[in-house]
Design a protein around this motif. Sequence first.
Motif, PDB file in Angstrom:
ATOM      1  N   GLU A 258      -4.416   4.967  -0.720  1.00 30.84           N
ATOM      2  CA  GLU A 258      -4.155   5.466   0.125  1.00 30.84           C
ATOM      3  C   GLU A 258      -5.449   5.258   0.980  1.00 30.84           C
ATOM      4  O   GLU A 258      -5.669   4.997   2.004  1.00 30.84           O
ATOM      5  CB  GLU A 258      -3.798   6.349  -0.023  1.00 30.84           C
ATOM      6  CG  GLU A 258      -3.116   7.489   0.853  1.00 30.84           C
ATOM      7  CD  GLU A 258      -2.402   7.138   1.716  1.00 30.84           C
ATOM      8  OE1 GLU A 258      -1.677   6.627   3.184  1.00 30.84           O
ATOM      9  OE2 GLU A 258      -1.992   5.549   1.509  1.00 30.84           O
ATOM     10  N   GLU A 259      -6.720   5.412   0.312  1.00 33.19           N
ATOM     11  CA  GLU A 259      -7.674   5.412   1.027  1.00 33.19           C
ATOM     12  C   GLU A 259      -8.435   4.410   1.872  1.00 33.19           C
ATOM     13  O   GLU A 259      -8.825   3.856   2.792  1.00 33.19           O
ATOM     14  CB  GLU A 259      -9.010   5.907   0.005  1.00 33.19           C
ATOM     15  CG  GLU A 259      -9.184   7.464  -0.604  1.00 33.19           C
ATOM     16  CD  GLU A 259      -9.957   7.444  -1.636  1.00 33.19           C
ATOM     17  OE1 GLU A 259     -11.127   6.957  -1.222  1.00 33.19           O
ATOM     18  OE2 GLU A 259      -9.951   8.082  -2.490  1.00 33.19           O
ATOM     19  N   THR A 260      -7.325   3.194   0.988  1.00 35.82           N
ATOM     20  CA  THR A 260      -7.847   1.419   1.703  1.00 35.82           C
ATOM     21  C   THR A 260      -7.260   1.245   2.786  1.00 35.82           C
ATOM     22  O   THR A 260      -8.103   0.975   3.723  1.00 35.82           O
ATOM     23  CB  THR A 260      -7.387   0.613   0.503  1.00 35.82           C
ATOM     24  OG1 THR A 260      -8.962   0.771  -0.341  1.00 35.82           O
ATOM     25  CG2 THR A 260      -8.161  -0.765   1.658  1.00 35.82           C
ATOM     26  N   TYR A 261      -5.727   2.230   2.929  1.00 32.84           N
ATOM     27  CA  TYR A 261      -4.369   1.530   3.767  1.00 32.84           C
ATOM     28  C   TYR A 261      -5.490   2.611   4.859  1.00 32.84           C
ATOM     29  O   TYR A 261      -6.005   2.127   6.173  1.00 32.84           O
ATOM     30  CB  TYR A 261      -3.348   1.644   3.668  1.00 32.84           C
ATOM     31  CG  TYR A 261      -2.955   1.428   2.530  1.00 32.84           C
ATOM     32  CD1 TYR A 261      -2.987  -0.081   2.606  1.00 32.84           C
ATOM     33  CD2 TYR A 261      -2.063   1.798   1.541  1.00 32.84           C
ATOM     34  CE1 TYR A 261      -2.272  -0.412   1.704  1.00 32.84           C
ATOM     35  CE2 TYR A 261      -1.075   1.263   1.068  1.00 32.84           C
ATOM     36  CZ  TYR A 261      -1.322  -0.436   0.687  1.00 32.84           C
ATOM     37  OH  TYR A 261      -0.433  -1.179   0.252  1.00 32.84           O
ATOM     38  N   LYS A 262      -6.019   3.584   4.622  1.00 31.97           N
ATOM     39  CA  LYS A 262      -5.978   4.867   5.823  1.00 31.97           C
ATOM     40  C   LYS A 262      -8.087   3.487   6.679  1.00 31.97           C
ATOM     41  O   LYS A 262      -8.137   3.761   7.648  1.00 31.97           O
ATOM     42  CB  LYS A 262      -6.733   6.150   5.521  1.00 31.97           C
ATOM     43  CG  LYS A 262      -5.586   6.782   5.500  1.00 31.97           C
ATOM     44  CD  LYS A 262      -5.359   8.570   5.078  1.00 31.97           C
ATOM     45  CE  LYS A 262      -4.749   8.831   4.745  1.00 31.97           C
ATOM     46  NZ  LYS A 262      -5.551  10.616   4.198  1.00 31.97           N
ATOM     47  N   ARG A 263      -8.077   3.128   6.136  1.00 35.42           N
ATOM     48  CA  ARG A 263     -10.003   2.311   6.014  1.00 35.42           C
ATOM     49  C   ARG A 263      -9.113   1.407   7.734  1.00 35.42           C
ATOM     50  O   ARG A 263      -9.772   1.103   7.899  1.00 35.42           O
ATOM     51  CB  ARG A 263     -10.439   2.202   5.315  1.00 35.42           C
ATOM     52  CG  ARG A 263     -12.067   1.013   5.690  1.00 35.42           C
ATOM     53  CD  ARG A 263     -12.754   0.796   4.965  1.00 35.42           C
ATOM     54  NE  ARG A 263     -14.339   0.423   5.151  1.00 35.42           N
ATOM     55  CZ  ARG A 263     -15.142   0.653   4.184  1.00 35.42           C
ATOM     56  NH1 ARG A 263     -14.802   0.493   2.913  1.00 35.42           N
ATOM     57  NH2 ARG A 263     -15.936   0.037   5.155  1.00 35.42           N
TER      58      ARG A 263
END
Length: 583
Positions: A258-263
Motif C-alpha cells: 500500500e505504501e508503494t501504491y500511494k507513492r
Amino acid sequence: MISELKKKYTDAVNEAVLKISRQNAIDDVFVIEGEKPPKKEMGDLAFPFFSLSKVFRMSPNAIAQKVKDALSVDEGERCEVMGGYVNFFYNKQAIYDSLIKTAMNSDWGKNESLKGERIMVEFSCPNTNKPLHLGHMRNDALGESIASLLKESGAEVQKVNLVNDRGVHICKSMLAYEKFNTGDTPTNTGIKGDHFVGNYYVKFNAWQTEEQNKPNRNENEPLPDRLAQELLEKWEMGDKKTIELWERMRSWVLDGLEETYKRTLVSFDRYYYESQLYKRGKDEVLKGLEKGVFYKSDDGAVKADLSPIGADEKVLLRKDGTSIYITQDIGTAIQRHNDWNYTSCIYVVGNEQIYHFKALFYILSLLGFDWSKKLYHLSYGMVNLPDGRMKSREGTVVDADNLLDELRAMSLSVIKQERGHSEQEANDIAEKVALGALNYFLLSPTPSRDMIFDSKKSLEFQGNTGPYLQYMGARVSGILRSAGSKEIKNTNNVSLNENEQTLVALLDEYPEIVEKAAKEKNPSILATYLYDISSSFSKWYHDDNILNAAEDVKTMRLNICIIFKKVLEKGFNILHIPFLEKM
C-alpha cells in the motif's frame, strides 16, 4: 475539428469512387481510407488508389485525378494529386479559430465511443511474499492509463486488484521464516514489510538449492519444496498455527504494498484475495467434473481437454485435491461477474501467460458462462535489464521502491546542480521527475514489445523521455506566468506562420488520439503524441518570439501556449506523469 474534416474528406472521396465505379459498370463497393502523409509538404491527409488500378484498368494517378475532379473543397482548403494519391491540406486558421472556442471546455478531449460500456480492468496482482518490482511497474502503468483512456471514452470503469495471497510460493516464505527467523519483524528491523517477507523467499530458494546439492543427502528426508507443499495442505485444512503465521506475514506485505501504491499514484476500486475465492473455483471444477465437462486422470488429478482450441490437457486440481492458479482464476472470474455485471473485462498480464488465459476463457465457456466471450487478455512484453531477465527467487529483481529511490537521487543531483531550488522544492520535484521518467519509459513502447529498462536514459532531459515532456510543461507554464496570461483571448485575424500551423493542427488531434488509444488499448499512442507536440512546441518556441511579439500576434501565441499546456496536463493525467509548473 480535424476528426470532422477527416470524415468529410473520407465521405467525399468514397462517394467519388462509387460514382466512378458505376460509370465503369463496376458493382463492387470500395472503401478507401485516408492516411497521414510522411512529409508535411504532402498535406495533412492522403488517399491512395493503387488497390483500384487493376479493377478500374487505370493508373493510380488517373484514378486520383478523376476523384479530385469530382471533389469540391471549402475556402482555405485544397486538394492535389500526388503520385496516385489525392492529398488534402487543412485550413489551419479555421482549426485555430475552432480550438480557442472549444479547447478550454472541461469535456474537450473526451468522447463517447464507449458510452454505455461497463469495463473491469484487472492489473497489478501482486504476491504476498515479495515487494512490487519493475515488471509490476509496467503492469500498473498500463492498467492505470488504460483505465483512464476508457473513462475518457465514456466507459464506466472499475479497477480491480487480485492479490495472490495463497499457494506454494507463499508457503515458501513462511517456511523459511520459521526456519531462519530469530524474532525479527519489520518493526524492530526497520525494514518495509514486503521487503522483509521477500528476503525470506530468497532464503528459501537458497536453502532448496543447498539441500539439493548436499553430498550424501538422505533421500528419505523431504526437500524444502516438499515441505512447502505440506504447509499448503495444512493451510487449506485450516491448521491454526499455519493460519496465524500466514495472517501475520500477509499483513506485513499488504502494508508495504500500500505504501508503494500511494507513492506511485496507483489506486483500485476493489480488491480481491485469492485466499477468499479459491474454494469457489474448486467447487466449480468439481461441478464440471460431475457434469462430465472435465475428467479425472489415472493419478487422480482433475483435467480439462483443451484440444478444441489447439492446446493440451489442463490440470485443474492436483491429485491431492489442492487448487492451482487456474482453479483460483475460475472462482475469481465468476465472483467478479456476479459482483459487477460488466460488458467486458480486461486482464493486464504479461505475455508469458497467453496460454493460461486462452485456457481460462475456454474453460469458463465449457462451464456454460456466456460472458466468457467478453474477457480480454491485454498481454504485454517483459521488462528486462541490460544484463538479462529479472528473477525473484534469486533476488535479482529491481524492486519498485529501490528503483524510485535511485531515480529520485539521480534527478535530484541534476535539479540541485542546474535549477537553484530550495531543499524542499528540489526533493518534491525530484520525486515527480522520477515517477514521470519511469511511467513514460514504460508506456512509450507498444505494450506487446519486450523492453530493456535503462535508468539513465529514462532520466535524460533531452529526447523522447518523461523529464523532457515535464520540462516542456514547466517551460510553457513559465511563459504564461511571465505574461500573466491564464485565459484565451480573442485575436483580430492574425495569420499563423508555418510553425504555428503545424502545432495547432497537432493540438487539434488530441481528442482523436485519446479515442484511438482507448480503442486499441495502447497508451503508447498517447505517449508518442505528447512527444510530437512537445517537439513541435520546442521548435516554435526556439524560432518565434512569444512575449516580445506585436500585441495581436502575442495574444495569438499565448492562446496556443494555453492550449498546449492544457493538452499536456490532460495527457499527463492519463499516463500518470506528474505535471510540473516549475522545474
